[in-house]
Write an enzyme that holds these catalytic residues in place. Structure first.
Site, short mmCIF file in Angstrom:
data_model
loop_
_atom_site.label_atom_id
_atom_site.label_comp_id
_atom_site.label_asym_id
_atom_site.label_seq_id
_atom_site.Cartn_x
_atom_site.Cartn_y
_atom_site.Cartn_z
N HIS A 180 0.85 -1.19 0.00
CA HIS A 180 0.00 0.00 0.00
C HIS A 180 0.89 1.24 0.00
O HIS A 180 2.06 1.20 0.39
CB HIS A 180 -0.90 -0.03 1.24
CG HIS A 180 -1.83 1.12 1.36
ND1 HIS A 180 -1.50 2.27 2.05
CD2 HIS A 180 -3.07 1.31 0.88
CE1 HIS A 180 -2.50 3.12 1.99
NE2 HIS A 180 -3.47 2.57 1.29
N ALA A 182 1.30 3.61 1.87
CA ALA A 182 1.88 4.03 3.14
C ALA A 182 3.06 3.16 3.56
O ALA A 182 3.72 3.44 4.56
CB ALA A 182 0.82 3.99 4.23
N LYS A 183 3.35 2.11 2.79
CA LYS A 183 4.41 1.19 3.17
C LYS A 183 5.78 1.65 2.66
O LYS A 183 5.89 2.59 1.89
CB LYS A 183 4.10 -0.21 2.63
CG LYS A 183 2.81 -0.82 3.17
CD LYS A 183 2.87 -0.93 4.69
CE LYS A 183 1.69 -1.69 5.27
NZ LYS A 183 0.41 -0.98 5.14
N VAL A 184 6.83 0.95 3.12
CA VAL A 184 8.20 1.30 2.76
C VAL A 184 8.40 1.27 1.25
O VAL A 184 9.03 2.16 0.67
CB VAL A 184 9.20 0.34 3.44
CG1 VAL A 184 10.62 0.57 2.94
CG2 VAL A 184 9.14 0.50 4.95
#
Length: 233
Positions: A180, A182-184
């Site tokens: 997603h 928002a992930k790294v």
């Protein structure tokens, strides 16, 4: 002066746009060569034998529990602090999430409380590396081996982290990841499933593709459409 800090700001540049343009040029948009290349990349950076790219992290967890054969009223132990998908994927199977408190050291599951929560109905232990902070992997695996209970590693927050010089992300019998925004690392929406178990891997390939077996339009299992798009990969 108030400065707004974005919640999640994906780093997307010229290289990504060229790859997307290439998808249109080659007229291939879902589960093609780019997905295979992405799976090989993930396998390399996590030291996992088998990787199955899927449409998102939540469906990755859902398929992981389906592979384990989780059934109505089975129980899964998991940390009380996580994103809702860690628990909802258990509920999708009609199973029961058994929440364990986290420790103050790393906000991960408190391993000293796991054994007390184990019952005859316990079919899996699920854990996360909260914010990339490694959980107590060694102790969790010892409990898993002692009781013969498989581990689901919800590694949505693990990518890029290391424990004892080994990468996190594929440290369960089955592990899952989210990409997603928002992930790294992001594919905007997307996920993956990791395992070293060939039988699990073959079943995941079928479940991901609406239950279709090696023969086209021969659906041998009740699967779902979890295919990753070439644009995401």
């Amino acid at each position: 002066m108030i400065k707004k800090i974005p919640w999640a700001q994906p780093l997307i540049g010229k290289e990504e746009l060229l790859e997307i343009k290439d998808c249109f040029k080659n007229d291939r948009f879902t589960q093609g060569d780019k997905v295979k290349k992405f799976e090989k990349y993930l396998s390399k950076i996590t030291n996992s034998k088998y990787v199955v790219a899927v449409s998102n992290g939540t469906v990755a967890l859902d398929l992981a529990y389906k592979v384990l054969g989780l059934k109505q009223n089975d129980e899964v132990i998991l940390p009380a602090l996580s994103y809702i998908s860690t628990a909802s994927a258990i509920s999708y199977q009609g199973a029961i999430p058994v929440f364990i408190d986290v420790n103050k050291e790393n906000n991960c599951i408190d391993v000293t409380k796991i054994e007390k929560a184990i019952s005859k109905k316990t079919k899996a232990i699920s854990f996360i590396d909260y914010g990339g902070n490694p959980a107590h992997h060694k102790e969790i695996k010892q409990i898993s081996k002692k009781y013969g209970i498989p581990i689901i590693h919800d590694a949505a927050q693990s990518l890029g982290a290391f424990l004892n010089n080994k990468p996190l992300g594929a440290n369960g019998d089955i592990s899952t990841m989210s990409f997603h925004m928002a992930k790294v690392m992001t594919t905007i929406e997307g996920g993956a499933i990791f395992t070293n178990n060939f039988r699990f891997y073959k079943k995941l390939l079928v479940l991901r593709n609406i239950g279709e077996g090696p023969i086209k339009y021969n659906h041998i299992l009740l699967g779902t459409n979890a295919r990753m798009k070439e644009l995401q990969a």
